[in-house]
Design a protein around this motif. Structure first.
Motif, PDB file in Angstrom:
ATOM      1  N   VAL A  62       0.847  -1.199   0.000  1.00  0.00           N
ATOM      2  CA  VAL A  62       0.000   0.000   0.000  1.00  0.00           C
ATOM      3  C   VAL A  62       0.883   1.250   0.000  1.00  0.00           C
ATOM      4  O   VAL A  62       0.616   2.220  -0.720  1.00  0.00           O
ATOM      5  N   ARG A  63       1.940   1.216   0.784  1.00  0.00           N
ATOM      6  CA  ARG A  63       2.879   2.341   0.856  1.00  0.00           C
ATOM      7  C   ARG A  63       3.435   2.660  -0.532  1.00  0.00           C
ATOM      8  O   ARG A  63       3.501   3.819  -0.938  1.00  0.00           O
ATOM      9  N   GLU A  64       3.845   1.633  -1.273  1.00  0.00           N
ATOM     10  CA  GLU A  64       4.406   1.859  -2.603  1.00  0.00           C
ATOM     11  C   GLU A  64       3.349   2.369  -3.573  1.00  0.00           C
ATOM     12  O   GLU A  64       3.651   3.193  -4.445  1.00  0.00           O
ATOM     13  N   ALA A  65       2.107   1.921  -3.420  1.00  0.00           N
ATOM     14  CA  ALA A  65       1.020   2.433  -4.260  1.00  0.00           C
ATOM     15  C   ALA A  65       0.794   3.921  -3.988  1.00  0.00           C
ATOM     16  O   ALA A  65       0.621   4.716  -4.925  1.00  0.00           O
ATOM     17  N   PHE A  66       0.819   4.313  -2.721  1.00  0.00           N
ATOM     18  CA  PHE A  66       0.684   5.733  -2.380  1.00  0.00           C
ATOM     19  C   PHE A  66       1.871   6.534  -2.925  1.00  0.00           C
ATOM     20  O   PHE A  66       1.694   7.653  -3.400  1.00  0.00           O
ATOM     21  N   LEU A  81      -4.203   5.884 -10.510  1.00  0.00           N
ATOM     22  CA  LEU A  81      -3.508   5.096  -9.489  1.00  0.00           C
ATOM     23  C   LEU A  81      -4.309   5.009  -8.204  1.00  0.00           C
ATOM     24  O   LEU A  81      -4.413   3.947  -7.584  1.00  0.00           O
ATOM     25  N   LEU A  82      -4.897   6.135  -7.800  1.00  0.00           N
ATOM     26  CA  LEU A  82      -5.668   6.149  -6.569  1.00  0.00           C
ATOM     27  C   LEU A  82      -6.950   5.333  -6.714  1.00  0.00           C
ATOM     28  O   LEU A  82      -7.330   4.600  -5.795  1.00  0.00           O
ATOM     29  N   ASN A  83      -7.602   5.415  -7.860  1.00  0.00           N
ATOM     30  CA  ASN A  83      -8.795   4.590  -8.091  1.00  0.00           C
ATOM     31  C   ASN A  83      -8.463   3.103  -8.028  1.00  0.00           C
ATOM     32  O   ASN A  83      -9.231   2.315  -7.477  1.00  0.00           O
ATOM     33  N   ALA A  84      -7.326   2.725  -8.585  1.00  0.00           N
ATOM     34  CA  ALA A  84      -6.914   1.319  -8.535  1.00  0.00           C
ATOM     35  C   ALA A  84      -6.708   0.872  -7.091  1.00  0.00           C
ATOM     36  O   ALA A  84      -7.147  -0.214  -6.696  1.00  0.00           O
ATOM     37  N   LEU A  85      -6.074   1.724  -6.285  1.00  0.00           N
ATOM     38  CA  LEU A  85      -5.846   1.384  -4.875  1.00  0.00           C
ATOM     39  C   LEU A  85      -7.170   1.305  -4.114  1.00  0.00           C
ATOM     40  O   LEU A  85      -7.416   0.356  -3.372  1.00  0.00           O
ATOM     41  N   LEU A  86      -8.028   2.291  -4.309  1.00  0.00           N
ATOM     42  CA  LEU A  86      -9.300   2.314  -3.589  1.00  0.00           C
ATOM     43  C   LEU A  86     -10.214   1.162  -3.998  1.00  0.00           C
ATOM     44  O   LEU A  86     -11.013   0.683  -3.184  1.00  0.00           O
ATOM     45  N   SER A  87     -10.107   0.700  -5.222  1.00  0.00           N
ATOM     46  CA  SER A  87     -10.953  -0.411  -5.674  1.00  0.00           C
ATOM     47  C   SER A  87     -10.626  -1.712  -4.956  1.00  0.00           C
ATOM     48  O   SER A  87     -11.440  -2.635  -4.929  1.00  0.00           O
ATOM     49  N   GLU A  88      -9.456  -1.774  -4.348  1.00  0.00           N
ATOM     50  CA  GLU A  88      -9.041  -2.971  -3.611  1.00  0.00           C
ATOM     51  C   GLU A  88      -9.492  -2.959  -2.148  1.00  0.00           C
ATOM     52  O   GLU A  88      -9.224  -3.901  -1.412  1.00  0.00           O
ATOM     53  N   GLU A 116      -5.841  -2.433   4.512  1.00  0.00           N
ATOM     54  CA  GLU A 116      -7.107  -1.917   3.988  1.00  0.00           C
ATOM     55  C   GLU A 116      -7.536  -0.668   4.743  1.00  0.00           C
ATOM     56  O   GLU A 116      -8.043   0.282   4.139  1.00  0.00           O
ATOM     57  N   HIS A 117      -7.336  -0.679   6.052  1.00  0.00           N
ATOM     58  CA  HIS A 117      -7.664   0.474   6.900  1.00  0.00           C
ATOM     59  C   HIS A 117      -6.897   1.705   6.427  1.00  0.00           C
ATOM     60  O   HIS A 117      -7.479   2.769   6.184  1.00  0.00           O
ATOM     61  N   VAL A 118      -5.602   1.569   6.270  1.00  0.00           N
ATOM     62  CA  VAL A 118      -4.758   2.686   5.844  1.00  0.00           C
ATOM     63  C   VAL A 118      -5.102   3.089   4.409  1.00  0.00           C
ATOM     64  O   VAL A 118      -5.205   4.283   4.102  1.00  0.00           O
ATOM     65  N   ALA A 119      -5.294   2.114   3.529  1.00  0.00           N
ATOM     66  CA  ALA A 119      -5.625   2.416   2.135  1.00  0.00           C
ATOM     67  C   ALA A 119      -6.938   3.182   2.045  1.00  0.00           C
ATOM     68  O   ALA A 119      -7.049   4.156   1.280  1.00  0.00           O
ATOM     69  N   ALA A 120      -7.934   2.774   2.821  1.00  0.00           N
ATOM     70  CA  ALA A 120      -9.239   3.438   2.773  1.00  0.00           C
ATOM     71  C   ALA A 120      -9.167   4.850   3.338  1.00  0.00           C
ATOM     72  O   ALA A 120      -9.540   5.820   2.666  1.00  0.00           O
ATOM     73  N   ASP A 121      -8.710   4.998   4.571  1.00  0.00           N
ATOM     74  CA  ASP A 121      -8.703   6.329   5.199  1.00  0.00           C
ATOM     75  C   ASP A 121      -7.754   7.299   4.498  1.00  0.00           C
ATOM     76  O   ASP A 121      -8.121   8.432   4.196  1.00  0.00           O
ATOM     77  N   CYS A 122      -6.542   6.862   4.213  1.00  0.00           N
ATOM     78  CA  CYS A 122      -5.578   7.745   3.561  1.00  0.00           C
ATOM     79  C   CYS A 122      -5.929   7.949   2.090  1.00  0.00           C
ATOM     80  O   CYS A 122      -5.752   9.044   1.549  1.00  0.00           O
ATOM     81  N   GLY A 123      -6.435   6.906   1.448  1.00  0.00           N
ATOM     82  CA  GLY A 123      -6.843   7.026   0.052  1.00  0.00           C
ATOM     83  C   GLY A 123      -7.977   8.016  -0.137  1.00  0.00           C
ATOM     84  O   GLY A 123      -7.974   8.817  -1.074  1.00  0.00           O
ATOM     85  N   VAL A 124      -8.956   7.984   0.755  1.00  0.00           N
ATOM     86  CA  VAL A 124     -10.062   8.935   0.668  1.00  0.00           C
ATOM     87  C   VAL A 124      -9.558  10.354   0.924  1.00  0.00           C
ATOM     88  O   VAL A 124      -9.989  11.299   0.267  1.00  0.00           O
ATOM     89  N   ALA A 125      -8.625  10.519   1.848  1.00  0.00           N
ATOM     90  CA  ALA A 125      -8.060  11.849   2.100  1.00  0.00           C
ATOM     91  C   ALA A 125      -7.373  12.387   0.839  1.00  0.00           C
ATOM     92  O   ALA A 125      -7.572  13.547   0.459  1.00  0.00           O
ATOM     93  N   LEU A 126      -6.587  11.541   0.186  1.00  0.00           N
ATOM     94  CA  LEU A 126      -5.938  11.962  -1.062  1.00  0.00           C
ATOM     95  C   LEU A 126      -6.977  12.220  -2.149  1.00  0.00           C
ATOM     96  O   LEU A 126      -6.833  13.164  -2.934  1.00  0.00           O
ATOM     97  N   ALA A 127      -8.024  11.405  -2.192  1.00  0.00           N
ATOM     98  CA  ALA A 127      -9.090  11.603  -3.184  1.00  0.00           C
ATOM     99  C   ALA A 127      -9.750  12.965  -2.998  1.00  0.00           C
ATOM    100  O   ALA A 127      -9.999  13.683  -3.977  1.00  0.00           O
ATOM    101  N   HIS A 128     -10.020  13.346  -1.760  1.00  0.00           N
ATOM    102  CA  HIS A 128     -10.616  14.662  -1.499  1.00  0.00           C
ATOM    103  C   HIS A 128      -9.687  15.776  -1.971  1.00  0.00           C
ATOM    104  O   HIS A 128     -10.140  16.781  -2.524  1.00  0.00           O
ATOM    105  N   LEU A 129      -8.407  15.599  -1.779  1.00  0.00           N
ATOM    106  CA  LEU A 129      -7.432  16.584  -2.228  1.00  0.00           C
ATOM    107  C   LEU A 129      -7.495  16.731  -3.753  1.00  0.00           C
ATOM    108  O   LEU A 129      -7.498  17.847  -4.281  1.00  0.00           O
ATOM    109  N   LEU A 130      -7.585  15.609  -4.455  1.00  0.00           N
ATOM    110  CA  LEU A 130      -7.663  15.645  -5.913  1.00  0.00           C
ATOM    111  C   LEU A 130      -8.985  16.257  -6.380  1.00  0.00           C
ATOM    112  O   LEU A 130      -9.006  17.050  -7.326  1.00  0.00           O
ATOM    113  N   VAL A 131     -10.077  15.898  -5.718  1.00  0.00           N
ATOM    114  CA  VAL A 131     -11.389  16.436  -6.082  1.00  0.00           C
ATOM    115  C   VAL A 131     -11.410  17.956  -5.936  1.00  0.00           C
ATOM    116  O   VAL A 131     -12.022  18.663  -6.736  1.00  0.00           O
ATOM    117  N   GLU A 132     -10.721  18.453  -4.925  1.00  0.00           N
ATOM    118  CA  GLU A 132     -10.671  19.900  -4.699  1.00  0.00           C
ATOM    119  C   GLU A 132      -9.715  20.610  -5.653  1.00  0.00           C
ATOM    120  O   GLU A 132      -9.508  21.813  -5.555  1.00  0.00           O
TER     121      GLU A 132
END
Length: 182
Positions: A62-66, A81-88, A116-132
């Protein structure tokens, strides 16, 4: 950045996690379960009980994906890349209050692994950053001998070093000395 406590915490967590990678120019920051446990405790990742060698391997993946999200060349690549990570992950949003923190969101499923915990919480945080539209805030240190990542939280998006006390200071001193020699 107008994000709440949970988003700021998750962004700091993903930065700290990525910077444990040898890909950022240092040694392996998570060489064993003891260091993984210390990371979990220092970042106050809730709901984690026993850790296994499998957790360590999954968190490293997960770290390398981030890391790939941070160093992506453009927003479209970061999104892919983030969508691929979040889909997992199994994302199950819910409001929670714990450990003295105000009401905030968790995105990981109750039975998820640490990765999964880290991927979900951190992935959503990064997703919000991209959405903004703030993808340019995901940066790599400008010091020539440092590849650490950071989120530029400055108002004018002008931060260029991962840490102003180490890389920033070192580069400013080097520039000063070069000017003095000239």
């Amino acid at each position: 950045m107008p994000f709440g406590h949970d988003m700021v915490h998750s962004l700091a967590t993903v930065v700290e996690l990525v910077n444990t990678s040898p890909s950022t120019g240092g040694d392996e920051g998570l060489p064993s379960l003891a260091e993984l446990r210390a990371f979990v405790e220092s970042r106050q990742i809730s709901g984690v009980t026993a850790l296994t060698p499998r957790d360590l391997g999954q968190v490293r993946l997960v770290r390398e994906a981030f890391h790939r999200v941070f160093i992506s060349k453009d927003q479209a690549a970061a999104v892919r890349l983030l969508n691929a990570l979040l889909s997992e992950t199994s994302i199950t949003p819910r409001l929670t209050e714990h450990d003295g923190h105000p009401l905030h969101m968790h995105y990981f499923a109750a039975d998820s692994t640490l990765a999964e915990h880290v991927a979900a919480d951190c992935g959503v945080a990064l997703a919000h950053l991209l959405v903004e539209g703030e993808a340019e805030r995901l940066r790599t240190c400008s010091a020539p001998d440092c590849d650490r990542v950071f989120v530029d939280e400055s108002r004018n998006r002008s931060r260029v070093y991962c840490d102003s006390r180490t890389c920033g200071n070192r580069m400013h001193v080097a520039a000063y000395r070069a000017r003095r020699r000239a």
